[in-house]
Write a protein that holds these residues in place. Structure first.
Motif, PDB file in Angstrom:
ATOM      1  N   SER A  87       0.917  -1.016   0.037  1.00  0.00           N
ATOM      2  CA  SER A  87       0.055  -0.057   0.101  1.00  0.00           C
ATOM      3  C   SER A  87       0.724   1.209   0.018  1.00  0.00           C
ATOM      4  N   ASP A  88       1.937   1.383   0.789  1.00  0.00           N
ATOM      5  CA  ASP A  88       2.939   2.325   0.617  1.00  0.00           C
ATOM      6  C   ASP A  88       3.255   2.804  -0.907  1.00  0.00           C
ATOM      7  N   ASP A  89       3.399   2.002  -1.961  1.00  0.00           N
ATOM      8  CA  ASP A  89       3.633   2.087  -3.093  1.00  0.00           C
ATOM      9  C   ASP A  89       2.719   3.109  -3.910  1.00  0.00           C
ATOM     10  N   VAL A  90       1.594   2.900  -3.385  1.00  0.00           N
ATOM     11  CA  VAL A  90       0.461   3.653  -3.956  1.00  0.00           C
ATOM     12  C   VAL A  90       0.596   5.062  -3.390  1.00  0.00           C
ATOM     13  N   VAL A  91       0.845   5.270  -2.072  1.00  0.00           N
ATOM     14  CA  VAL A  91       1.094   6.602  -1.184  1.00  0.00           C
ATOM     15  C   VAL A  91       2.339   7.346  -1.910  1.00  0.00           C
ATOM     16  N   ASP A  92       3.401   6.550  -2.387  1.00  0.00           N
ATOM     17  CA  ASP A  92       4.626   6.978  -2.828  1.00  0.00           C
ATOM     18  C   ASP A  92       4.142   7.682  -4.283  1.00  0.00           C
ATOM     19  N   ALA A  93       3.357   6.836  -4.812  1.00  0.00           N
ATOM     20  CA  ALA A  93       2.948   7.099  -6.403  1.00  0.00           C
ATOM     21  C   ALA A  93       2.234   8.612  -6.246  1.00  0.00           C
ATOM     22  N   VAL A  94       1.106   8.584  -5.471  1.00  0.00           N
ATOM     23  CA  VAL A  94       0.400   9.737  -5.253  1.00  0.00           C
ATOM     24  C   VAL A  94       1.278  11.139  -4.788  1.00  0.00           C
ATOM     25  N   GLU A  95       2.111  10.901  -3.574  1.00  0.00           N
ATOM     26  CA  GLU A  95       2.860  11.919  -3.153  1.00  0.00           C
ATOM     27  C   GLU A  95       3.808  12.447  -4.050  1.00  0.00           C
ATOM     28  N   THR A  96       4.635  11.635  -5.017  1.00  0.00           N
ATOM     29  CA  THR A  96       5.524  11.892  -5.801  1.00  0.00           C
ATOM     30  C   THR A  96       4.826  12.750  -6.943  1.00  0.00           C
ATOM     31  N   LYS A  97       3.789  12.633  -7.435  1.00  0.00           N
ATOM     32  CA  LYS A  97       3.224  13.525  -8.321  1.00  0.00           C
ATOM     33  C   LYS A  97       2.472  14.710  -7.806  1.00  0.00           C
ATOM     34  N   HIS A  98       1.525  14.550  -6.695  1.00  0.00           N
ATOM     35  CA  HIS A  98       0.961  15.749  -6.111  1.00  0.00           C
ATOM     36  C   HIS A  98       1.315  16.579  -4.942  1.00  0.00           C
ATOM     37  N   TYR A  99       2.265  15.761  -4.351  1.00  0.00           N
ATOM     38  CA  TYR A  99       3.040  16.550  -3.081  1.00  0.00           C
ATOM     39  C   TYR A  99       4.612  16.172  -2.974  1.00  0.00           C
ATOM     40  N   PRO A 100       5.017  16.798  -4.261  1.00  0.00           N
ATOM     41  CA  PRO A 100       6.644  16.178  -4.047  1.00  0.00           C
ATOM     42  C   PRO A 100       7.576  16.598  -2.798  1.00  0.00           C
ATOM     43  N   LYS A 107       9.139   8.778   4.882  1.00  0.00           N
ATOM     44  CA  LYS A 107       9.806   7.488   5.295  1.00  0.00           C
ATOM     45  C   LYS A 107       8.998   6.415   5.269  1.00  0.00           C
ATOM     46  N   PRO A 108       9.348   5.414   4.611  1.00  0.00           N
ATOM     47  CA  PRO A 108       8.555   4.542   4.165  1.00  0.00           C
ATOM     48  C   PRO A 108       8.459   3.316   5.379  1.00  0.00           C
ATOM     49  N   PRO A 109       7.183   2.753   5.610  1.00  0.00           N
ATOM     50  CA  PRO A 109       7.302   1.731   6.422  1.00  0.00           C
ATOM     51  C   PRO A 109       8.027   0.390   5.992  1.00  0.00           C
ATOM     52  N   SER A 110       8.457  -0.303   6.899  1.00  0.00           N
ATOM     53  CA  SER A 110       8.974  -1.702   6.494  1.00  0.00           C
ATOM     54  C   SER A 110       7.990  -2.552   5.901  1.00  0.00           C
ATOM     55  N   TYR A 111       8.467  -3.452   5.352  1.00  0.00           N
ATOM     56  CA  TYR A 111       7.599  -4.646   4.713  1.00  0.00           C
ATOM     57  C   TYR A 111       7.140  -5.242   5.864  1.00  0.00           C
ATOM     58  N   ALA A 112       7.741  -5.738   6.815  1.00  0.00           N
ATOM     59  CA  ALA A 112       7.211  -6.558   7.953  1.00  0.00           C
ATOM     60  C   ALA A 112       5.957  -5.781   8.615  1.00  0.00           C
TER      61      ALA A 112
END
Length: 140
Positions: A87-100, A107-112
């Protein structure tokens, strides 16, 4: 909050989101296939005690039926589990485009942690569906 929701919905056809959806769909199918394979080997082992010829055909037929029923009922639950891992990959994509500016300091959460959240979400969805099962049956 609604603005962020509409921004993410508008970005559904972004390449990063589509790759993520393909990854989630593929991993969900892989998990279902592994579950079906494990069911087959478990049934072969169980039938080997009861049937004279190891029960290969009976185990295969039973495993197919169980796998299809499992896929029909648990596909969404397994997909929720896999999606929450990424799910953080979705957040990264939206943040990169709209909230650079925010994306640079995030800071991304761990996969654990994603695995833990995914498992909890899947168990919650499964529990709610089990609670609603009598209603599902009455509506048929």
């Amino acid at each position: 909050m609604f603005n962020a929701l509409f921004l993410s919905i508008g970005q559904l056809f972004d390449r990063r989101i589509l790759i993520l959806l393909l990854k989630v769909f593929s991993l969900t199918l892989l998990l279902l296939a592994l579950l079906g394979t494990g069911t087959y080997f478990l049934l072969v082992w169980i039938f080997s005690f009861a049937l004279p010829e190891n029960g290969g055909l009976a185990a295969a037929a039973t495993a197919v039926v169980i796998s299809l029923l499992t896929a029909a009922f648990l596909f969404r639950v397994i997909a929720i589990f896999v999606l929450n891992i990424f799910s953080d990959d979705v957040v990264d994509a939206v943040e990169t485009k709209h909230y650079p500016a925010r994306a640079e300091t995030a800071k991304p959460p761990s996969y654990a942690l994603g695995l833990k959240m995914g498992l909890r979400s899947a168990l919650r969805a499964l529990g709610y569906n089990l609670l609603a099962a009598p209603i599902y049956i009455m509506l048929r």
